[in-house]
Design an enzyme around this catalytic site. Structure first.
Site, PDB file in Angstrom:
ATOM      1  N   TYR A 144      -1.028   9.364 -19.400  1.00  0.00           N
ATOM      2  CA  TYR A 144      -0.720   9.018 -18.011  1.00  0.00           C
ATOM      3  C   TYR A 144      -2.033   8.857 -17.270  1.00  0.00           C
ATOM      4  CZ  TYR A 144       1.165   9.443 -13.246  1.00  0.00           C
ATOM      5  OH  TYR A 144       1.504   9.222 -11.937  1.00  0.00           O
ATOM      6  N   ASP A 239     -10.382   9.125 -19.673  1.00  0.00           N
ATOM      7  CA  ASP A 239      -9.735   9.612 -18.458  1.00  0.00           C
ATOM      8  C   ASP A 239      -9.753  11.140 -18.512  1.00  0.00           C
ATOM      9  OD1 ASP A 239      -8.076  10.505 -16.473  1.00  0.00           O
ATOM     10  OD2 ASP A 239      -6.537   8.975 -16.778  1.00  0.00           O
ATOM     11  N   LYS A 267      -8.563  15.287  -9.408  1.00  0.00           N
ATOM     12  CA  LYS A 267      -8.332  16.449  -8.544  1.00  0.00           C
ATOM     13  C   LYS A 267      -9.238  17.648  -8.827  1.00  0.00           C
ATOM     14  CE  LYS A 267      -4.431  16.255 -11.543  1.00  0.00           C
ATOM     15  NZ  LYS A 267      -3.116  15.674 -11.519  1.00  0.00           N
TER      16      LYS A 267
HETATM   17  N1  HOZ Z   1       0.098  13.848 -12.778  1.00  0.00           N
HETATM   18  C1  HOZ Z   1       0.063  15.252 -12.596  1.00  0.00           C
HETATM   19  C2  HOZ Z   1      -0.434  15.923 -13.804  1.00  0.00           C
HETATM   20  N2  HOZ Z   1       0.245  15.641 -14.948  1.00  0.00           N
HETATM   21  C3  HOZ Z   1       1.382  15.811 -12.207  1.00  0.00           C
HETATM   22  C4  HOZ Z   1       1.475  15.971 -10.777  1.00  0.00           C
HETATM   23  C5  HOZ Z   1       2.272  14.907 -10.141  1.00  0.00           C
HETATM   24  O1  HOZ Z   1       2.553  13.867 -10.745  1.00  0.00           O
HETATM   25  O2  HOZ Z   1       2.645  15.166  -9.036  1.00  0.00           O
END
Ligand code: HOZ
Length: 430
Positions: A144, A239, A267
């Protein structure tokens, strides 16, 4: 534990916000019940509006390495905020954080800050395309990279959790340039390269995948990927939005010998404030506006308060390298405990640890890719999650996510968590 106030708050939110949440995974769609609404955090703990207290293993999905309300980070944020929240003009704080990142990552000569991981990756892809003057990109099933159009194809995290890893609203004309490969399978990457008529601009990979559960790339696979990219003049992007400063101080790059051409961060460098960044070799970064022609911009990019939080966190991490050893030991202790709790009730479980990141699957075979990950027993995970929550343990609400340890989590808290795992699994099996 009672959840009446949270349930009412969720109902109210649902009337005004789609699904009642601002990011789908928060909705508890893949587990039982509805989400607790959080009132505050303190150290290792989260407190919800019903007054329940939880040991937090989500850590705002990674950033809070020092737990909630760390006094040094809090002081840096308050001091900076008092001087103004945003200027849309350069500050020295940006250079200071950029210097720290450049000094840590061999693969980064220059870095640009943005406001989220999605933005970082979207911008990195554009830059790689502009640099190579090619359109096709390769991504891996189950990885992702945020929700930008080109990357929302067979994506992990919330997209996988809700069963729509590819999204309506993304034009097929755009995704035709996104070629999909299988994680840890170099032959599948070669097939993508063969299928690309005009060449592959970049391969983007989570070198430690954290969005299909925790699934690290094998060293031999990363090496083969590097060789393939070198052979074809393709930009290799790591990433590290999740693994940066989490797997080690240098992220996955502190563990593997393979060096990417570009890196995306998110983050974690903001320590809880909204930040992202992308960086790389100087000849690639030189193509970025205003040095070069590839456009990218943002009013809040390099926001001073976010920079100050990130700097405070990074300086603490650099000052004490033993932090990573301690976090890693705790993560291992937790996963060993979970495994024993599962064995005690004859439930198959596989576990994984990388630095302060941990993951577990209710599965009897090791997980190397998204297909393996999807075979985990999600119904059992849903029950386990609820049982743990009821015992004051806040775990990620999907089996396609990763857990995190903060320095605020003590060995006693880990033992309390393992005890809750024994009780929960025992209850489920009876
Ligand atoms: N993409 C974030 C970590 N896998 C999850 C938090 C989100 O999508 O709000």
């Amino acid at each position: 534990m009672g959840y009446a106030k949270s349930e009412a708050a969720y109902e109210e939110a649902y009337r005004y916000i789609p699904g009642g949440v601002d990011s789908p995974v928060r909705a508890f769609g893949a587990v039982e019940g509805t989400p607790p609404f959080i009132e505050r955090g303190e150290g290792a703990y989260l407190y919800d509006i019903d007054g329940n207290r939880y040991i937090d293993y989500v850590q705002s999905w990674g950033p809070l390495i020092f737990g909630h309300c760390d006094p040094d980070i809090e002081a840096a944020v308050i001091e900076t905020a008092k001087k103004g929240l945003s200027f849309g003009a350069p500050t020295e704080l940006e250079t200071a954080l950029a210097k720290e990142i450049v000094s840590l990552f061999d693969s980064v000569d220059k870095v640009r800050f943005v406001s989220s991981g999605t933005e970082a990756v979207m911008s990195a892809i554009r830059l790689a395309r502009g640099f190579t003057q090619r359109d096709d990109i390769v991504k891996f099933e189950g990885c992702y990279h945020g929700h930008s159009d080109s990357l929302l194809v067979q994506a992990g995290s919330g997209a996988a959790t809700f069963g729509n890893p590819s999204s309506p609203g993304v034009p097929a004309d755009l995704t035709k340039h996104t070629l999909l490969a299988r994680y840890n399978d170099i032959e599948s990457v070669k097939r993508c390269f063969d299928a690309s008529e005009k060449g592959v601009a970049c391969v983007i990979i989570e070198p430690i995948a954290g969005n299909m559960g925790l699934v690290p790339a094998e060293e031999s696979f990363l090496k083969a990927l590097r060789e393939l990219c070198d052979e074809y003049g393709t930009v290799l992007i790591f990433d590290e939005v999740m693994s940066g400063f989490r797997a080690s101080l240098k992220g996955a790059q502190g563990i593997t010998s393979v060096k990417p051409d570009m890196v995306t961060l998110g983050k974690v460098i903001g320590a809880g404030m909204p930040v992202g960044a992308f960086g790389g070799r100087k000849e690639i970064m030189a193509k970025l506006s205003p040095e070069g022609p590839v456009y990218q911009a943002g009013t809040l990019s390099g926001n001073p308060v976010a920079m100050a939080a990130g700097l405070a966190s990074l300086r603490k991490l650099k000052a004490d390298p033993s932090i990573y050893v301690m976090l890693g030991e705790k993560a291992k202790r937790l996963m060993e405990g979970f495994k024993k709790a599962a064995e005690a009730v004859e439930v198959p479980m596989v576990t994984e640890v990388r630095g302060s990141m941990f993951g577990f699957f209710f599965s009897d075979k090791s997980v190397k890719n998204f297909d393996d990950a999807k075979e985990n027993d999600q119904a059992l995970f849903a029950k386990f999650h609820r049982g743990m929550l009821d015992r004051g343990i806040y775990l990620a609400c999907s089996s396609f996510e990763t857990g995190f340890i903060s320095t605020a989590i003590s060995d006693e808290m880990i033992d309390e968590t393992i005890k809750a795992a024994y009780e929960t699994l025992g209850e489920i099996r009876n």
